[in-house]
Design a protein around this motif. Structure first.
Motif, PDB file in Angstrom:
ATOM      1  N   LYS A 183       1.458   5.514 -10.323  1.00  0.00           N
ATOM      2  CA  LYS A 183       1.424   5.396 -11.850  1.00  0.00           C
ATOM      3  C   LYS A 183       2.419   4.131 -11.995  1.00  0.00           C
ATOM      4  CE  LYS A 183       2.061   8.710 -15.267  1.00  0.00           C
ATOM      5  NZ  LYS A 183       2.570  10.112 -16.003  1.00  0.00           N
ATOM      6  N   LEU A 184       3.495   4.176 -11.112  1.00  0.00           N
ATOM      7  CA  LEU A 184       4.475   3.136 -11.357  1.00  0.00           C
ATOM      8  C   LEU A 184       3.923   1.880 -11.097  1.00  0.00           C
ATOM      9  CD1 LEU A 184       7.731   2.185 -11.607  1.00  0.00           C
ATOM     10  CD2 LEU A 184       7.384   2.409  -9.174  1.00  0.00           C
ATOM     11  N   VAL A 185       2.946   1.639  -9.990  1.00  0.00           N
ATOM     12  CA  VAL A 185       2.358   0.389  -9.621  1.00  0.00           C
ATOM     13  C   VAL A 185       1.665   0.183 -10.543  1.00  0.00           C
ATOM     14  CG1 VAL A 185       0.979  -0.411  -7.793  1.00  0.00           C
ATOM     15  CG2 VAL A 185       2.686   0.789  -7.136  1.00  0.00           C
ATOM     16  N   TRP A 186       0.700   0.980 -11.345  1.00  0.00           N
ATOM     17  CA  TRP A 186      -0.199   0.758 -12.194  1.00  0.00           C
ATOM     18  C   TRP A 186       0.368   0.165 -13.567  1.00  0.00           C
ATOM     19  CZ3 TRP A 186      -4.802  -1.320 -12.546  1.00  0.00           C
ATOM     20  CH2 TRP A 186      -5.844  -1.023 -11.728  1.00  0.00           C
ATOM     21  N   GLU A 187       1.297   0.851 -13.713  1.00  0.00           N
ATOM     22  CA  GLU A 187       2.091   0.448 -14.976  1.00  0.00           C
ATOM     23  C   GLU A 187       2.457  -1.072 -14.746  1.00  0.00           C
ATOM     24  OE1 GLU A 187       5.862   2.833 -15.919  1.00  0.00           O
ATOM     25  OE2 GLU A 187       4.407   4.404 -16.435  1.00  0.00           O
ATOM     26  N   TRP A 188       3.006  -1.586 -13.753  1.00  0.00           N
ATOM     27  CA  TRP A 188       3.480  -3.116 -13.605  1.00  0.00           C
ATOM     28  C   TRP A 188       2.361  -3.784 -13.532  1.00  0.00           C
ATOM     29  CZ3 TRP A 188       3.538  -6.558  -9.220  1.00  0.00           C
ATOM     30  CH2 TRP A 188       4.522  -7.498  -9.591  1.00  0.00           C
ATOM     31  N   TYR A 189       1.367  -3.162 -13.158  1.00  0.00           N
ATOM     32  CA  TYR A 189       0.072  -4.345 -12.895  1.00  0.00           C
ATOM     33  C   TYR A 189      -0.425  -4.320 -14.360  1.00  0.00           C
ATOM     34  CZ  TYR A 189       0.227  -5.650  -8.148  1.00  0.00           C
ATOM     35  OH  TYR A 189       0.475  -6.148  -6.993  1.00  0.00           O
ATOM     36  N   GLY A 227      -0.411   6.646 -19.403  1.00  0.00           N
ATOM     37  CA  GLY A 227       0.164   7.917 -18.948  1.00  0.00           C
ATOM     38  C   GLY A 227      -1.145   8.451 -17.941  1.00  0.00           C
ATOM     39  N   GLU A 228      -2.447   7.678 -17.847  1.00  0.00           N
ATOM     40  CA  GLU A 228      -3.602   8.025 -17.014  1.00  0.00           C
ATOM     41  C   GLU A 228      -3.628   7.133 -15.910  1.00  0.00           C
ATOM     42  OE1 GLU A 228      -7.282   9.013 -18.731  1.00  0.00           O
ATOM     43  OE2 GLU A 228      -6.065   9.938 -20.459  1.00  0.00           O
ATOM     44  N   LEU A 229      -4.082   7.629 -14.790  1.00  0.00           N
ATOM     45  CA  LEU A 229      -4.541   6.879 -13.522  1.00  0.00           C
ATOM     46  C   LEU A 229      -5.864   6.515 -13.711  1.00  0.00           C
ATOM     47  CD1 LEU A 229      -2.363   8.560 -10.836  1.00  0.00           C
ATOM     48  CD2 LEU A 229      -2.127   6.026 -11.641  1.00  0.00           C
ATOM     49  N   PRO A 230      -6.236   5.261 -13.754  1.00  0.00           N
ATOM     50  CA  PRO A 230      -7.829   4.956 -13.633  1.00  0.00           C
ATOM     51  C   PRO A 230      -8.581   5.564 -12.235  1.00  0.00           C
ATOM     52  CG  PRO A 230      -6.684   3.072 -13.170  1.00  0.00           C
ATOM     53  CD  PRO A 230      -5.403   4.282 -13.246  1.00  0.00           C
ATOM     54  N   PRO A 260       0.846  -1.255  -0.032  1.00  0.00           N
ATOM     55  CA  PRO A 260       0.011   0.120  -0.079  1.00  0.00           C
ATOM     56  C   PRO A 260       0.785   1.382   0.106  1.00  0.00           C
ATOM     57  CG  PRO A 260      -0.323  -1.563   1.757  1.00  0.00           C
ATOM     58  CD  PRO A 260       0.652  -2.060   1.264  1.00  0.00           C
ATOM     59  N   GLU A 261       2.107   1.352   0.669  1.00  0.00           N
ATOM     60  CA  GLU A 261       2.944   2.342   0.668  1.00  0.00           C
ATOM     61  C   GLU A 261       3.498   2.840  -0.604  1.00  0.00           C
ATOM     62  OE1 GLU A 261       3.256  -0.513   2.715  1.00  0.00           O
ATOM     63  OE2 GLU A 261       2.464   0.373   4.544  1.00  0.00           O
ATOM     64  N   ALA A 262       3.984   1.587  -1.477  1.00  0.00           N
ATOM     65  CA  ALA A 262       4.368   1.788  -2.710  1.00  0.00           C
ATOM     66  C   ALA A 262       3.194   2.650  -3.757  1.00  0.00           C
ATOM     67  CB  ALA A 262       4.705   0.548  -3.491  1.00  0.00           C
ATOM     68  N   PHE A 263       2.124   2.125  -3.559  1.00  0.00           N
ATOM     69  CA  PHE A 263       0.826   2.459  -4.227  1.00  0.00           C
ATOM     70  C   PHE A 263       0.498   4.142  -3.929  1.00  0.00           C
ATOM     71  CE2 PHE A 263      -3.798   3.487  -5.378  1.00  0.00           C
ATOM     72  CZ  PHE A 263      -3.372   2.817  -6.687  1.00  0.00           C
ATOM     73  N   LEU A 300      -8.617   4.343  -8.535  1.00  0.00           N
ATOM     74  CA  LEU A 300      -8.849   2.825  -8.386  1.00  0.00           C
ATOM     75  C   LEU A 300      -7.420   2.200  -8.219  1.00  0.00           C
ATOM     76  CD1 LEU A 300     -11.019   2.092 -11.596  1.00  0.00           C
ATOM     77  CD2 LEU A 300     -11.624   2.390  -9.367  1.00  0.00           C
ATOM     78  N   ARG A 301      -7.440   1.042  -7.676  1.00  0.00           N
ATOM     79  CA  ARG A 301      -6.329   0.185  -7.217  1.00  0.00           C
ATOM     80  C   ARG A 301      -6.674  -1.361  -7.744  1.00  0.00           C
ATOM     81  NH1 ARG A 301      -5.174  -2.048  -1.512  1.00  0.00           N
ATOM     82  NH2 ARG A 301      -4.631  -3.826  -2.642  1.00  0.00           N
ATOM     83  N   PRO A 302      -5.546  -2.069  -8.109  1.00  0.00           N
ATOM     84  CA  PRO A 302      -5.822  -3.365  -8.385  1.00  0.00           C
ATOM     85  C   PRO A 302      -6.349  -4.049  -7.398  1.00  0.00           C
ATOM     86  CG  PRO A 302      -3.518  -2.736  -9.185  1.00  0.00           C
ATOM     87  CD  PRO A 302      -4.105  -1.717  -8.068  1.00  0.00           C
ATOM     88  N   ASP A 303      -7.417  -5.007  -7.432  1.00  0.00           N
ATOM     89  CA  ASP A 303      -8.182  -5.888  -6.256  1.00  0.00           C
ATOM     90  C   ASP A 303      -7.298  -6.960  -6.057  1.00  0.00           C
ATOM     91  OD1 ASP A 303      -9.930  -6.037  -4.507  1.00  0.00           O
ATOM     92  OD2 ASP A 303     -11.507  -7.129  -5.861  1.00  0.00           O
ATOM     93  N   VAL A 304      -6.267  -6.707  -5.710  1.00  0.00           N
ATOM     94  CA  VAL A 304      -5.330  -7.919  -4.999  1.00  0.00           C
ATOM     95  C   VAL A 304      -4.730  -7.528  -3.750  1.00  0.00           C
ATOM     96  CG1 VAL A 304      -4.445  -8.405  -7.580  1.00  0.00           C
ATOM     97  CG2 VAL A 304      -3.360  -6.879  -6.209  1.00  0.00           C
TER      98      VAL A 304
END
Ligand code: OAD
Length: 247
Positions: free
Chosen positions: A61-67, A142-145, A53-56, A154-158
């Protein structure tokens, strides 16, 4: 036919209730990378940069790129014979559940109905504000959901490191482990808790433990049957023998 498989099939043919705990190894033959080991994701990336959660909060943006990369990857993969075997187990046994640590949706894609997801699912996003779940979300370069309802991110549901597992899924998994006559442990390094506790719980309640993995794990010592090899090869052999015994 491996005599151990024949012996296992004979024993399983008399049993009614069972389950499997699966990990990344069950999907590796589908082309989904595992986490540990030489080609594992955690060998290339640091979980504290991407899966906490801290990374997010620090860098969504970085976290979403990876996911997003992982989402695209799993969407392009297909279940393998290991997934299909577990799906068949649902019709062979009176009761059979697949408890998975995987987030790739491949058990469902193979047709398994009784799947418990302990670590979430990459194909879902969750609103960090209102908690609404989305299965149909788009991530633009380049956009955050954002949540169409409340506008929050939004965040990944993991499940990320340091987070609780979904309580219902966890409770049900322990209940199943305690009630199973046999318990498969397939393609997991069995080092991440609480999931790794399940085979020990099942063993304590008297279940037959069957491990399928290409290497030894902490579960090997308590396994009644340990098959060292690829899940996509060993599981179909067990299924075939089981069908022969049942006929
Ligand atoms: P790991 O990457 O830790 O372990 C994969 C296991 O699969 C290893 O024991 C391999 O030997 C085995 N394996 C690889 N290919 C196989 C094959 N074809 N057939 C059979 N076995 C094979 O993955 P998990 O145990 O799933 O958590 O990892 C558990 C959790 O740690 C994951 O859910 C993830 C990770 O951090 C979260 O993200 C919360």
């Amino acid at each position: 036919m491996n005599p151990k498989i024949r012996e296992l099939a004979r024993i399983l043919s008399k049993m009614k209730r069972g389950a499997a705990l699966t990990g990344a190894g069950v999907s590796s033959e589908s082309g989904v990378p595992t986490f540990r080991g030489k080609d594992g994701l955690w060998n290339k990336y640091r979980p504290e940069d991407l899966a906490t959660p801290e990374a997010f909060m620090r860098n969504p943006k970085l976290v979403w790129e990876w996911y997003n990369w992982r989402i695209k990857l799993v969407k392009s993969t297909e279940p393998n014979p290991a997934h299909y075997t577990l799906k068949e187990f649902e019709s062979i046994f009176e009761e059979f559940h697949t408890i998975t640590q995987n987030v790739d949706n491949l058990h469902q894609k193979a047709g398994s109905k009784n799947v418990i997801e302990l670590h979430g699912n990459l194909l879902r996003a969750r609103c960090t504000g209102c908690g609404k779940i989305y299965t149909d979300f788009e991530i633009r370069e380049g956009e955050l959901p954002r949540c169409p309802e409340c506008g929050a991110l939004l965040r990944p549901d993991v499940v990320w490191f340091g987070e609780m597992l979904p309580p219902d899924a966890l409770r049900k998994s322990f209940e199943i482990a305690r009630n199973s006559e046999f318990f498969f442990v397939i393609g997991t390094s069995a080092v991440v808790y609480p999931a790794a506790q399940l085979p020990f719980e099942a063993k304590e309640m008297g279940a037959l433990i069957i491990e399928v993995n290409i290497e030894k794990t902490p579960v090997t010592a308590i396994a009644d049957f340990s098959f060292m090899g690829k899940a996509g090869e060993i599981l179909p052999e067990i299924l075939e023998e089981l069908k022969n015994v049942k006929d």
